[in-house]
Design an enzyme around this catalytic site. Structure first.
Site, PDB file in Angstrom:
ATOM      1  CG  HIS A  73       3.421  59.394  52.956  1.00  0.00           C
ATOM      2  ND1 HIS A  73       3.615  59.495  54.330  1.00  0.00           N
ATOM      3  CD2 HIS A  73       3.596  58.120  52.561  1.00  0.00           C
ATOM      4  CE1 HIS A  73       3.811  58.316  54.828  1.00  0.00           C
ATOM      5  NE2 HIS A  73       4.123  57.630  53.938  1.00  0.00           N
ATOM      6  CB  ILE A 121      11.182  64.363  54.933  1.00  0.00           C
ATOM      7  CG1 ILE A 121      12.219  64.428  55.758  1.00  0.00           C
ATOM      8  CG2 ILE A 121       9.995  65.287  55.350  1.00  0.00           C
ATOM      9  CD1 ILE A 121      13.196  65.819  55.540  1.00  0.00           C
TER      10      ILE A 121
END
Length: 172
Positions: A73, A121
Site C-alpha cells: 500500500h 486506512i
C-alpha cells in the site's frame, strides 16, 4: 445489463488457473498467507463465502504477514503512479489543498517513524480531512492497538477489492 446466463466474476475467479488466481489475489492484498488461504478454499459458492474466507484469513495473519500486506500500500496522498486502484481508493485526496497534502506528508512520516510501516486506512469514501484526522488520532495508539486497527482496515480494503473480483462480468 447483465443477463442471468452471464458468468459472474466469482465463477470466473473460481475457474482461474492457480497461478493466475494467486496473482489476482496478491493484487488485492500483498500478504501471501492471506492469498494462500483464499486459494485453498476455492471454489466459492457466493461472494459472501469469499468475504468470510477473507475475514478468517485476516484474523490469522501474523505481524509479519500484516507487514507484507502493508508493504503493498502506498502512503495516503501518494497513490502508486499508473495504478488505477490506488488512485480510485485515495480519491478523497485528489482535490486536497497544498496545505492538507503537506500535513498528510508530515503525518505519514510521523506515523511511519512511530510504527515502522505505512499508515493504512480504508480510504474509499473518505475525504482528505477525514484521513488526516484519523492519522492524527491513531498516532496516540500503542503498537498493539494499531496492529489490530490495521488488520481491521486491511480487511475492509480487501472486501472492496474482492467485490470487484466477484462482480458480475459484462459480456460485449
Amino acid at each position: 445489463m447483465t443477463s442471468t446466463s452471464t458468468p459472474s466474476g466469482l465463477a470466473r475467479f473460481n475457474g482461474l488457473e492457480e497461478s493466475v488466481a494467486r496473482a489476482t489475489l496478491l493484487e488485492a492484498c500483498a500478504a501471501r498467507a492471506w492469498a494462500d488461504r483464499l486459494l485453498a478454499a476455492r471454489p466459492y459458492a457466493t461472494a459472501d463465502d469469499l468475504y468470510a474466507a477473507s475475514d478468517a484469513a485476516m484474523a490469522e495473519l501474523t505481524a509479519a504477514d500484516l507487514a507484507e500486506a502493508m508493504a503493498g500500500h502506498p502512503p495516503i496522498g501518494r497513490p502508486k503512479p499508473g495504478d488505477p486502484t490506488s488512485a480510485r481508493e485515495q480519491r478523497g485526496m485528489a482535490g486536497a489543498s497544498d496545505e492538507l497534502r503537506a500535513q498528510m506528508l508530515e503525518l505519514n512520516l510521523a506515523y511511519q517513524d512511530r510504527f515502522g510501516h505505512v499508515f493504512l486506512i480504508c480510504a474509499t469514501g473518505r475525504t482528505g480531512e477525514q484521513m488526516r484526522d484519523a492519522v492524527q488520532e491513531r498516532l496516540g495508539n500503542s503498537p498493539a492497538q494499531e496492529r489490530e486497527i490495521v488488520r481491521a482496515e486491511l480487511g475492509k480494503i480487501n472486501r472492496i477489492r474482492l467485490a470487484r473480483i466477484a462482480a458480475p462480468v459484462e459480456e460485449d
